[in-house]
Design a protein around this motif. Structure first.
Motif, PDB file in Angstrom:
ATOM      1  N   GLN A  81       0.833  -1.202   0.000  1.00 30.88           N
ATOM      2  CA  GLN A  81       0.000   0.000   0.000  1.00 30.88           C
ATOM      3  C   GLN A  81       0.866   1.249   0.000  1.00 30.88           C
ATOM      4  O   GLN A  81       1.675   1.445   0.894  1.00 30.88           O
ATOM      5  CB  GLN A  81      -0.912   0.004   1.234  1.00 30.88           C
ATOM      6  CG  GLN A  81      -1.792   1.225   1.360  1.00 30.88           C
ATOM      7  CD  GLN A  81      -2.773   1.331   0.214  1.00 30.88           C
ATOM      8  OE1 GLN A  81      -3.675   0.527   0.087  1.00 30.88           O
ATOM      9  NE2 GLN A  81      -2.602   2.344  -0.630  1.00 30.88           N
ATOM     10  N   ASP A  82       0.705   2.102  -1.015  1.00 29.68           N
ATOM     11  CA  ASP A  82       1.435   3.368  -1.068  1.00 29.68           C
ATOM     12  C   ASP A  82       0.758   4.423  -0.204  1.00 29.68           C
ATOM     13  O   ASP A  82      -0.480   4.553  -0.215  1.00 29.68           O
ATOM     14  CB  ASP A  82       1.526   3.867  -2.508  1.00 29.68           C
ATOM     15  CG  ASP A  82       2.897   3.646  -3.098  1.00 29.68           C
ATOM     16  OD1 ASP A  82       3.579   2.710  -2.651  1.00 29.68           O
ATOM     17  OD2 ASP A  82       3.297   4.408  -3.998  1.00 29.68           O
ATOM     18  N   LEU A  83       1.570   5.168   0.541  1.00 26.15           N
ATOM     19  CA  LEU A  83       1.124   6.235   1.429  1.00 26.15           C
ATOM     20  C   LEU A  83       2.056   7.425   1.299  1.00 26.15           C
ATOM     21  O   LEU A  83       3.221   7.275   0.922  1.00 26.15           O
ATOM     22  CB  LEU A  83       1.173   5.778   2.899  1.00 26.15           C
ATOM     23  CG  LEU A  83       0.482   4.493   3.317  1.00 26.15           C
ATOM     24  CD1 LEU A  83       0.927   4.100   4.714  1.00 26.15           C
ATOM     25  CD2 LEU A  83      -1.006   4.689   3.287  1.00 26.15           C
ATOM     26  N   ILE A  84       1.565   8.592   1.663  1.00 27.14           N
ATOM     27  CA  ILE A  84       2.396   9.792   1.765  1.00 27.14           C
ATOM     28  C   ILE A  84       1.875  10.609   2.940  1.00 27.14           C
ATOM     29  O   ILE A  84       0.686  10.555   3.256  1.00 27.14           O
ATOM     30  CB  ILE A  84       2.397  10.619   0.457  1.00 27.14           C
ATOM     31  CG1 ILE A  84       3.441  11.734   0.515  1.00 27.14           C
ATOM     32  CG2 ILE A  84       1.008  11.148   0.134  1.00 27.14           C
ATOM     33  CD1 ILE A  84       3.644  12.453  -0.812  1.00 27.14           C
ATOM     34  N   GLY A  85       2.768  11.339   3.575  1.00 25.34           N
ATOM     35  CA  GLY A  85       2.359  12.138   4.717  1.00 25.34           C
ATOM     36  C   GLY A  85       3.033  13.492   4.736  1.00 25.34           C
ATOM     37  O   GLY A  85       3.664  13.906   3.754  1.00 25.34           O
ATOM     38  N   ASP A  86       2.932  14.167   5.872  1.00 27.98           N
ATOM     39  CA  ASP A  86       3.511  15.501   5.992  1.00 27.98           C
ATOM     40  C   ASP A  86       4.639  15.553   7.028  1.00 27.98           C
ATOM     41  O   ASP A  86       4.987  16.617   7.523  1.00 27.98           O
ATOM     42  CB  ASP A  86       2.421  16.522   6.320  1.00 27.98           C
ATOM     43  CG  ASP A  86       1.717  16.238   7.649  1.00 27.98           C
ATOM     44  OD1 ASP A  86       2.168  15.344   8.400  1.00 27.98           O
ATOM     45  OD2 ASP A  86       0.709  16.918   7.930  1.00 27.98           O
ATOM     46  N   THR A  87       5.207  14.382   7.347  1.00 32.95           N
ATOM     47  CA  THR A  87       6.317  14.336   8.297  1.00 32.95           C
ATOM     48  C   THR A  87       7.227  13.156   7.971  1.00 32.95           C
ATOM     49  O   THR A  87       6.818  12.207   7.303  1.00 32.95           O
ATOM     50  CB  THR A  87       5.802  14.203   9.751  1.00 32.95           C
ATOM     51  OG1 THR A  87       6.918  14.255  10.650  1.00 32.95           O
ATOM     52  CG2 THR A  87       5.057  12.898   9.968  1.00 32.95           C
ATOM     53  N   ASP A  88       8.450  13.234   8.422  1.00 27.67           N
ATOM     54  CA  ASP A  88       9.410  12.140   8.259  1.00 27.67           C
ATOM     55  C   ASP A  88       9.802  11.557   9.614  1.00 27.67           C
ATOM     56  O   ASP A  88      10.843  10.919   9.746  1.00 27.67           O
ATOM     57  CB  ASP A  88      10.656  12.642   7.512  1.00 27.67           C
ATOM     58  CG  ASP A  88      10.337  13.053   6.088  1.00 27.67           C
ATOM     59  OD1 ASP A  88       9.671  12.262   5.394  1.00 27.67           O
ATOM     60  OD2 ASP A  88      10.729  14.146   5.665  1.00 27.67           O
ATOM     61  N   THR A  89       8.982  11.782  10.627  1.00 27.71           N
ATOM     62  CA  THR A  89       9.275  11.331  11.982  1.00 27.71           C
ATOM     63  C   THR A  89       8.182  10.396  12.475  1.00 27.71           C
ATOM     64  O   THR A  89       6.999  10.727  12.408  1.00 27.71           O
ATOM     65  CB  THR A  89       9.373  12.541  12.936  1.00 27.71           C
ATOM     66  OG1 THR A  89      10.365  13.433  12.434  1.00 27.71           O
ATOM     67  CG2 THR A  89       9.758  12.099  14.334  1.00 27.71           C
ATOM     68  N   GLY A  90       8.580   9.222  12.953  1.00 28.21           N
ATOM     69  CA  GLY A  90       7.630   8.276  13.517  1.00 28.21           C
ATOM     70  C   GLY A  90       7.275   7.160  12.549  1.00 28.21           C
ATOM     71  O   GLY A  90       7.953   6.951  11.537  1.00 28.21           O
ATOM     72  N   TYR A  91       6.178   6.447  12.864  1.00 30.34           N
ATOM     73  CA  TYR A  91       5.792   5.270  12.081  1.00 30.34           C
ATOM     74  C   TYR A  91       4.283   5.240  11.842  1.00 30.34           C
ATOM     75  O   TYR A  91       3.509   5.711  12.670  1.00 30.34           O
ATOM     76  CB  TYR A  91       6.188   3.985  12.831  1.00 30.34           C
ATOM     77  CG  TYR A  91       7.674   3.842  12.982  1.00 30.34           C
ATOM     78  CD1 TYR A  91       8.432   3.225  12.002  1.00 30.34           C
ATOM     79  CD2 TYR A  91       8.320   4.341  14.106  1.00 30.34           C
ATOM     80  CE1 TYR A  91       9.801   3.110  12.128  1.00 30.34           C
ATOM     81  CE2 TYR A  91       9.700   4.231  14.242  1.00 30.34           C
ATOM     82  CZ  TYR A  91      10.433   3.615  13.246  1.00 30.34           C
ATOM     83  OH  TYR A  91      11.787   3.503  13.374  1.00 30.34           O
ATOM     84  N   TRP A  92       3.900   4.661  10.707  1.00 25.67           N
ATOM     85  CA  TRP A  92       2.518   4.279  10.436  1.00 25.67           C
ATOM     86  C   TRP A  92       2.450   2.773  10.597  1.00 25.67           C
ATOM     87  O   TRP A  92       3.439   2.080  10.381  1.00 25.67           O
ATOM     88  CB  TRP A  92       2.100   4.641   9.013  1.00 25.67           C
ATOM     89  CG  TRP A  92       2.047   6.112   8.744  1.00 25.67           C
ATOM     90  CD1 TRP A  92       1.434   7.060   9.511  1.00 25.67           C
ATOM     91  CD2 TRP A  92       2.621   6.800   7.637  1.00 25.67           C
ATOM     92  NE1 TRP A  92       1.584   8.299   8.937  1.00 25.67           N
ATOM     93  CE2 TRP A  92       2.317   8.165   7.778  1.00 25.67           C
ATOM     94  CE3 TRP A  92       3.362   6.400   6.527  1.00 25.67           C
ATOM     95  CZ2 TRP A  92       2.718   9.123   6.869  1.00 25.67           C
ATOM     96  CZ3 TRP A  92       3.762   7.366   5.625  1.00 25.67           C
ATOM     97  CH2 TRP A  92       3.444   8.705   5.796  1.00 25.67           C
ATOM     98  N   SER A  93       1.281   2.258  10.917  1.00 25.84           N
ATOM     99  CA  SER A  93       1.195   0.811  11.065  1.00 25.84           C
ATOM    100  C   SER A  93      -0.208   0.288  10.788  1.00 25.84           C
ATOM    101  O   SER A  93      -1.190   1.027  10.788  1.00 25.84           O
ATOM    102  CB  SER A  93       1.640   0.381  12.469  1.00 25.84           C
ATOM    103  OG  SER A  93       0.824   0.974  13.461  1.00 25.84           O
ATOM    104  N   MET A  94      -0.242  -1.019  10.539  1.00 27.79           N
ATOM    105  CA  MET A  94      -1.474  -1.790  10.416  1.00 27.79           C
ATOM    106  C   MET A  94      -1.310  -3.003  11.303  1.00 27.79           C
ATOM    107  O   MET A  94      -0.201  -3.356  11.685  1.00 27.79           O
ATOM    108  CB  MET A  94      -1.682  -2.269   8.973  1.00 27.79           C
ATOM    109  CG  MET A  94      -1.982  -1.219   7.974  1.00 27.79           C
ATOM    110  SD  MET A  94      -2.158  -1.978   6.339  1.00 27.79           S
ATOM    111  CE  MET A  94      -2.485  -0.520   5.357  1.00 27.79           C
ATOM    112  N   ARG A  95      -2.434  -3.647  11.602  1.00 26.77           N
ATOM    113  CA  ARG A  95      -2.363  -4.904  12.342  1.00 26.77           C
ATOM    114  C   ARG A  95      -3.361  -5.879  11.728  1.00 26.77           C
ATOM    115  O   ARG A  95      -4.353  -5.475  11.130  1.00 26.77           O
ATOM    116  CB  ARG A  95      -2.614  -4.697  13.828  1.00 26.77           C
ATOM    117  CG  ARG A  95      -4.001  -4.245  14.185  1.00 26.77           C
ATOM    118  CD  ARG A  95      -4.125  -4.008  15.697  1.00 26.77           C
ATOM    119  NE  ARG A  95      -5.469  -3.686  16.082  1.00 26.77           N
ATOM    120  CZ  ARG A  95      -5.919  -2.452  16.294  1.00 26.77           C
ATOM    121  NH1 ARG A  95      -5.100  -1.419  16.168  1.00 26.77           N
ATOM    122  NH2 ARG A  95      -7.180  -2.247  16.650  1.00 26.77           N
TER     123      ARG A  95
END
Length: 159
Positions: A81-95
């Motif tokens: 899954q392609d994603l884009i955000g407004d920061t380069d700090t931290g993590y995205w996740s799914m479970r």
């Protein structure tokens, strides 16, 4: 004499145990609804056996998708899954949840450039059991692709 692998002496049985079905889904719409604790809402590209791989687009956790299996199965899920955000700090996740219980977390580093969250997991599911793929960390996501950069593949075979 060595044993040759072929259909006559293998354990593969067509339309019985070890018979594999598959399905491919994608995110339901570009930049669609996503929030922590909500199952990812998906639409089908194809499903080779909708009786075995039963999909409800909005019947899962918080209105996302749910997959139900009428018989005991093993499944292998592959997510891209392609994603884009407004920061380069931290993590995205799914479970991955089986029957409402968390069975695995999967993450990617947040980025302000398009990037791919890719993960896979195998799991068994009992008869009439279900799975949800759940957003776990969505803060700062600005867009989600729902076209050729979105794949939720499921391989299923009976136990």
């Amino acid at each position: 004499m060595s044993l040759e692998k072929n259909l006559r002496n293998s354990s593969l049985r067509i339309r019985g145990y070890n018979y594999i079905e598959s399905a491919d889904y994608r995110f339901y719409t570009n930049n669609g609804t996503r929030s922590d604790g909500m199952a990812v809402r998906l639409v089908a590209r194809y499903n080779t056996n909708s009786s075995l791989i039963s999909h409800s687009e909005t019947g899962g956790r918080s209105g996302g998708s749910r997959f139900t299996f009428p018989t005991a199965v093993y499944i292998f899920i592959s997510v891209s899954q392609d994603l884009i955000g407004d920061t380069d700090t931290g993590y995205w996740s799914m479970r991955l949840e089986r029957n409402g219980t968390n069975e695995g977390f999967h993450l990617m580093r947040k980025t302000s450039q398009w990037d791919n969250m890719a993960w896979s997991q195998g799991i068994s599911v009992g008869a009439n059991g279900y799975i949800d793929i759940v957003w776990n960390g969505t803060g700062n996501i600005t867009a989600v692709d729902a076209n050729s950069w979105s794949h939720y593949n499921i391989l299923v075979w009976q136990q």
